[in-house]
Enzyme design. Structure first.
Site, PDB file in Angstrom:
ATOM      1  N   CYS A 260      10.158   0.481   0.423  1.00  0.00           N
ATOM      2  CA  CYS A 260       9.162  -0.108   1.323  1.00  0.00           C
ATOM      3  C   CYS A 260       7.750   0.287   0.878  1.00  0.00           C
ATOM      4  O   CYS A 260       7.442   1.486   0.757  1.00  0.00           O
ATOM      5  CB  CYS A 260       9.402   0.369   2.749  1.00  0.00           C
TER       6      CYS A 260
ATOM      7  N   CYS B 109       5.708   2.610   3.609  1.00  0.00           N
ATOM      8  CA  CYS B 109       6.035   4.009   3.881  1.00  0.00           C
ATOM      9  C   CYS B 109       5.105   4.894   3.059  1.00  0.00           C
ATOM     10  O   CYS B 109       4.605   4.481   2.013  1.00  0.00           O
ATOM     11  CB  CYS B 109       7.491   4.289   3.505  1.00  0.00           C
TER      12      CYS B 109
ATOM     13  N   HIS C 138       9.440   4.392   9.384  1.00  0.00           N
ATOM     14  CA  HIS C 138       9.903   3.062   8.972  1.00  0.00           C
ATOM     15  C   HIS C 138      10.785   2.401  10.025  1.00  0.00           C
ATOM     16  O   HIS C 138      10.791   1.175  10.157  1.00  0.00           O
ATOM     17  CB  HIS C 138      10.673   3.176   7.648  1.00  0.00           C
TER      18      HIS C 138
ATOM     19  N   ASN D 194       3.025  -9.627  13.754  1.00  0.00           N
ATOM     20  CA  ASN D 194       4.247 -10.423  13.727  1.00  0.00           C
ATOM     21  C   ASN D 194       5.418  -9.453  13.647  1.00  0.00           C
ATOM     22  O   ASN D 194       5.426  -8.576  12.777  1.00  0.00           O
ATOM     23  CB  ASN D 194       4.301 -11.335  12.491  1.00  0.00           C
TER      24      ASN D 194
ATOM     25  N   HIS E  98       8.748  -2.527   7.980  1.00  0.00           N
ATOM     26  CA  HIS E  98       7.977  -1.402   8.497  1.00  0.00           C
ATOM     27  C   HIS E  98       7.049  -1.873   9.619  1.00  0.00           C
ATOM     28  O   HIS E  98       6.456  -2.949   9.524  1.00  0.00           O
ATOM     29  CB  HIS E  98       7.142  -0.796   7.362  1.00  0.00           C
TER      30      HIS E  98
ATOM     31  N   HIS F  88       4.093  -2.861  11.384  1.00  0.00           N
ATOM     32  CA  HIS F  88       2.729  -3.113  10.923  1.00  0.00           C
ATOM     33  C   HIS F  88       2.212  -4.418  11.503  1.00  0.00           C
ATOM     34  O   HIS F  88       2.959  -5.237  12.022  1.00  0.00           O
ATOM     35  CB  HIS F  88       2.687  -3.188   9.397  1.00  0.00           C
TER      36      HIS F  88
END
Length: 353
Positions: A70, A73, A116, A156, A167, A169
């Site tokens: 990811c 992270c 995460h 979203n 993750h 965000h």
């Protein structure tokens, strides 16, 4: 809150927002990155009067990587990510694959937590307040860029929405124009102001909604309701009770109360469809006044606009999504399968005990 600005290996800006004032952020991005090259441009649709961002370079953006790869992270050992440090509270950085760039605006990524497997609803009130401060700070900074006319902070969540990174965000789009949805609101505000001899439409809407059965929750400084003409199966609008044009206008009382109210809303969204269901996919969108004179909206100033957040899901029942089909996509006429009053009742039923 402590703010630390640095640069990634390819020159993009990255900003840490920390809860502790003594936190030191001096980690260096060790990735061998070339300078970011974008092809973003904005084209005007003369028939519809709106704008389209053309960003063909985004075809190569990161797509559903495994958790151990990811990019949001924190970096650990030789596993290097977009965040050079080994931990963070909240962080904002320029998107590596922006829809808008240069003279066409700017796109940023907002990471709410280094965990995460969390979501915004899992944050503490202190963490949620930090994200609010990051949104506010970025709104202020981006508003001063010469190419920026409107700042849009949003999240979203869920693969059903089209999210490609799991993750927790969100993003911030800094547009070089007033968005079509905001322009529609401003035209309605202008028409109502003229027709009523000066009454503010946002104030009238909030007063009407607070008197109706679609209120989901209400606090001293905030009000959340399902709108009378909701477009989506479950849609909630969150307003500060004192009208302000943008996040910068919120006073300390509203800022302090926001985390508790917003976290409760998000947790209710995750309970809508019952125990055992996947987390509810949603879009959470802050609507702020454009920065500028608003000359095209006669008689309207920035102070006539009302900051608010619109939260909605595209899931209509367990296992079923609301797709934008012919009427919605072809003519922008929404058809809602759930009565707003029923949606509000359901969101009241699933309140935290």
């Amino acid at each position: 809150m402590k703010k630390t600005s640095t640069r990634l290996a390819d020159g993009r800006e990255l900003i840490y927002y920390d809860l502790r004032d003594d936190t030191v952020r001096d980690a260096v991005d060790r990735r061998p990155l070339d300078r970011t090259v974008t092809t973003s441009e904005v084209r005007r649709d003369v028939l519809l009067g709106d704008s389209v961002a053309i960003a063909s370079h985004r075809q190569g953006r990161t797509y559903h990587p495994p958790a151990d790869e990811c990019p949001l992270c924190p970096s650990q050992g030789e596993r290097l990510s977009e965040i050079p440090d080994s931990s963070y509270d909240a962080v904002v950085f320029e998107n590596r694959f922006p829809s808008l760039a240069g003279d066409s605006g700017r796109c940023e990524v907002v990471c709410f937590t280094s965990d995460h497997n969390a979501s915004f609803a899992d944050l503490t009130e202190e963490q949620a307040r930090l994200v609010l401060e990051a949104w506010t700070d970025r709104t202020s900074e981006l508003s001063h860029l010469p190419s920026v006319e409107q700042v849009f902070c949003f999240e979203n969540r869920g693969a059903e929405i089209g999210v490609t990174l799991g993750h927790p965000h969100g993003q911030i789009y800094a547009y070089p124009f007033t968005t079509p949805r905001t322009a529609l609101m401003l035209r309605s505000v202008a028409a109502h102001k003229e027709a009523t001899g000066g009454e503010n439409l946002f104030d009238a809407v909030l007063e009407r909604e607070l008197a109706d059965e679609r209120v989901v929750l209400e606090s001293e400084h905030w009000a959340a309701f399902v709108p009378y003409a909701a477009h989506w199966p479950y849609e909630v609008h969150l307003y500060p009770k004192r009208r302000v044009p943008d996040l910068l206008g919120l006073d300390e009382d509203a800022r302090s109360e926001f985390p508790k109210v917003y976290l409760e809303l998000l947790r209710r969204f995750d309970r809508i469809f019952g125990e055992g269901e996947p987390l509810t996919p949603y879009i959470a969108a802050w609507h702020q006044a454009p920065f500028g004179t608003l000359e095209e909206f006669e008689g309207v100033s920035r102070d006539d606009f009302a900051l608010h957040l619109e939260l909605f899901t595209i899931r209509r029942t367990p296992g079923k999504l609301k797709f934008l089909a012919g009427s919605e996509s072809g003519m922008n006429v929404f058809i809602n399968d759930i009565r707003p009053e029923a949606a509000a009742e359901r969101l009241r039923e699933v309140a935290s005990s």
